[in-house]
Write a protein that holds these residues in place. Sequence first.
Motif, PDB file in Angstrom:
ATOM      1  N   GLY A 184       0.805  -1.218   0.000  1.00 60.73           N
ATOM      2  CA  GLY A 184       0.000   0.000   0.000  1.00 60.73           C
ATOM      3  C   GLY A 184       0.834   1.262   0.000  1.00 60.73           C
ATOM      4  N   ARG A 185       0.136   2.380  -0.051  1.00 57.61           N
ATOM      5  CA  ARG A 185       0.772   3.704  -0.018  1.00 57.61           C
ATOM      6  C   ARG A 185      -0.240   4.733   0.463  1.00 57.61           C
ATOM      7  N   SER A 186       0.216   5.955   0.623  1.00 55.06           N
ATOM      8  CA  SER A 186      -0.626   7.108   0.983  1.00 55.06           C
ATOM      9  C   SER A 186      -1.426   6.874   2.262  1.00 55.06           C
ATOM     10  N   VAL A 187      -0.740   6.518   3.330  1.00 53.47           N
ATOM     11  CA  VAL A 187      -1.396   6.305   4.618  1.00 53.47           C
ATOM     12  C   VAL A 187      -1.631   7.657   5.284  1.00 53.47           C
ATOM     13  N   THR A 188      -2.865   7.893   5.753  1.00 54.06           N
ATOM     14  CA  THR A 188      -3.186   9.126   6.473  1.00 54.06           C
ATOM     15  C   THR A 188      -4.040   8.805   7.690  1.00 54.06           C
ATOM     16  N   PHE A 189      -3.997   9.680   8.673  1.00 56.28           N
ATOM     17  CA  PHE A 189      -4.899   9.619   9.825  1.00 56.28           C
ATOM     18  C   PHE A 189      -6.112  10.482   9.524  1.00 56.28           C
ATOM     19  N   SER A 190      -7.263  10.079  10.030  1.00 52.66           N
ATOM     20  CA  SER A 190      -8.443  10.942   9.924  1.00 52.66           C
ATOM     21  C   SER A 190      -8.204  12.182  10.789  1.00 52.66           C
ATOM     22  N   LEU A 201      -7.378   5.191  10.279  1.00 51.38           N
ATOM     23  CA  LEU A 201      -6.334   5.239   9.265  1.00 51.38           C
ATOM     24  C   LEU A 201      -6.988   5.014   7.914  1.00 51.38           C
ATOM     25  N   ARG A 202      -6.476   5.708   6.898  1.00 50.29           N
ATOM     26  CA  ARG A 202      -6.913   5.470   5.523  1.00 50.29           C
ATOM     27  C   ARG A 202      -5.671   5.217   4.692  1.00 50.29           C
ATOM     28  N   TRP A 203      -5.802   4.386   3.656  1.00 49.03           N
ATOM     29  CA  TRP A 203      -4.662   4.091   2.803  1.00 49.03           C
ATOM     30  C   TRP A 203      -5.133   3.475   1.495  1.00 49.03           C
ATOM     31  N   LEU A 204      -4.204   3.402   0.549  1.00 51.91           N
ATOM     32  CA  LEU A 204      -4.445   2.733  -0.724  1.00 51.91           C
ATOM     33  C   LEU A 204      -3.790   1.363  -0.662  1.00 51.91           C
ATOM     34  N   GLU A 205      -4.578   0.322  -0.697  1.00 48.09           N
ATOM     35  CA  GLU A 205      -4.126  -1.064  -0.611  1.00 48.09           C
ATOM     36  C   GLU A 205      -3.837  -1.594  -2.020  1.00 48.09           C
ATOM     37  N   HIS A 206      -2.874  -2.500  -2.122  1.00 48.00           N
ATOM     38  CA  HIS A 206      -2.502  -3.125  -3.402  1.00 48.00           C
ATOM     39  C   HIS A 206      -2.214  -2.056  -4.469  1.00 48.00           C
ATOM     40  N   ALA A 207      -1.385  -1.095  -4.111  1.00 49.94           N
ATOM     41  CA  ALA A 207      -1.097   0.040  -4.992  1.00 49.94           C
ATOM     42  C   ALA A 207       0.220  -0.112  -5.752  1.00 49.94           C
ATOM     43  N   ALA A 208       0.775  -1.301  -5.794  1.00 54.11           N
ATOM     44  CA  ALA A 208       1.994  -1.540  -6.574  1.00 54.11           C
ATOM     45  C   ALA A 208       1.590  -1.760  -8.029  1.00 54.11           C
ATOM     46  N   SER A 249       1.110   0.237 -12.121  1.00 50.94           N
ATOM     47  CA  SER A 249       1.807   1.204 -12.973  1.00 50.94           C
ATOM     48  C   SER A 249       1.352   2.633 -12.714  1.00 50.94           C
ATOM     49  N   ASP A 250       0.131   2.818 -12.255  1.00 50.87           N
ATOM     50  CA  ASP A 250      -0.388   4.162 -11.998  1.00 50.87           C
ATOM     51  C   ASP A 250      -0.512   4.456 -10.498  1.00 50.87           C
ATOM     52  N   ASN A 251      -0.027   3.553  -9.654  1.00 54.15           N
ATOM     53  CA  ASN A 251      -0.092   3.695  -8.194  1.00 54.15           C
ATOM     54  C   ASN A 251      -1.517   3.798  -7.669  1.00 54.15           C
ATOM     55  N   ALA A 252      -2.486   3.311  -8.402  1.00 55.93           N
ATOM     56  CA  ALA A 252      -3.873   3.289  -7.928  1.00 55.93           C
ATOM     57  C   ALA A 252      -4.065   2.054  -7.056  1.00 55.93           C
ATOM     58  N   GLY A 253      -4.961   2.162  -6.083  1.00 58.54           N
ATOM     59  CA  GLY A 253      -5.251   1.036  -5.207  1.00 58.54           C
ATOM     60  C   GLY A 253      -6.639   1.135  -4.628  1.00 58.54           C
ATOM     61  N   GLU A 254      -6.981   0.176  -3.785  1.00 63.18           N
ATOM     62  CA  GLU A 254      -8.269   0.174  -3.098  1.00 63.18           C
ATOM     63  C   GLU A 254      -8.174   1.129  -1.910  1.00 63.18           C
ATOM     64  N   LEU A 255      -9.089   2.083  -1.817  1.00 64.66           N
ATOM     65  CA  LEU A 255      -9.107   2.996  -0.678  1.00 64.66           C
ATOM     66  C   LEU A 255      -9.806   2.306   0.484  1.00 64.66           C
ATOM     67  N   LEU A 256      -9.051   2.125   1.580  1.00 65.89           N
ATOM     68  CA  LEU A 256      -9.572   1.480   2.775  1.00 65.89           C
ATOM     69  C   LEU A 256      -9.486   2.423   3.955  1.00 65.89           C
ATOM     70  N   SER A 257     -10.326   2.173   4.956  1.00 69.08           N
ATOM     71  CA  SER A 257     -10.355   2.960   6.185  1.00 69.08           C
ATOM     72  C   SER A 257     -10.593   1.991   7.337  1.00 69.08           C
ATOM     73  N   ALA A 258      -9.835   2.141   8.415  1.00 72.21           N
ATOM     74  CA  ALA A 258      -9.990   1.238   9.555  1.00 72.21           C
ATOM     75  C   ALA A 258      -9.806   1.999  10.858  1.00 72.21           C
TER      76      ALA A 258
END
Length: 143
Positions: free
Chosen positions: A24-30, A36-43, A45-54
């Motif tokens: 993942g990438r782009s981890v942030t706190f609310s 926490l929010r982040w982009l999962e499976h973001a490896a 070519s465009d660094n896109a991933g699933e936006l998750l929040s926990a």
Amino acid sequence: DPTSLFGAGVGDGWLAGRQFIERGRSVTFSGDGARLRWLEHAATSDNAGELLSAPIGGGDALHLALNVRQYLEVAPGRVVAIANAAYRGPHNRLILLDEAARRGSWLADGARDFIPIPGTADLLARVYTGQSYDIFRVSVPRP
């Protein structure tokens, strides 16, 4: 993980001994520090991933959107995101996500990225218009 393992700062992440991010990438706190929010499976070519929040204290992650490139909390529990962005094109969209209601709403088609306009609830969005991009002002509805 070393920042070069998957490229572009993508890596695995742990909190309190528990792995919560996989490539993942782009981890942030609310804003309230509760999630926490982040982009999962973001490896990708465009660094896109699933936006998750926990929740920070543990618990299941909430799946917010697919193929997200960029996101920003605009109010507690409300996030704007560029989604459906596995690659550049008119199918990319700017959406508003409400975590409590567990729903999203459309803001703009073709949006590739955005920046907030200081002192307003609006964004400047770069929108694909065929062969090029234009910049549009997009209002984010208040709750």
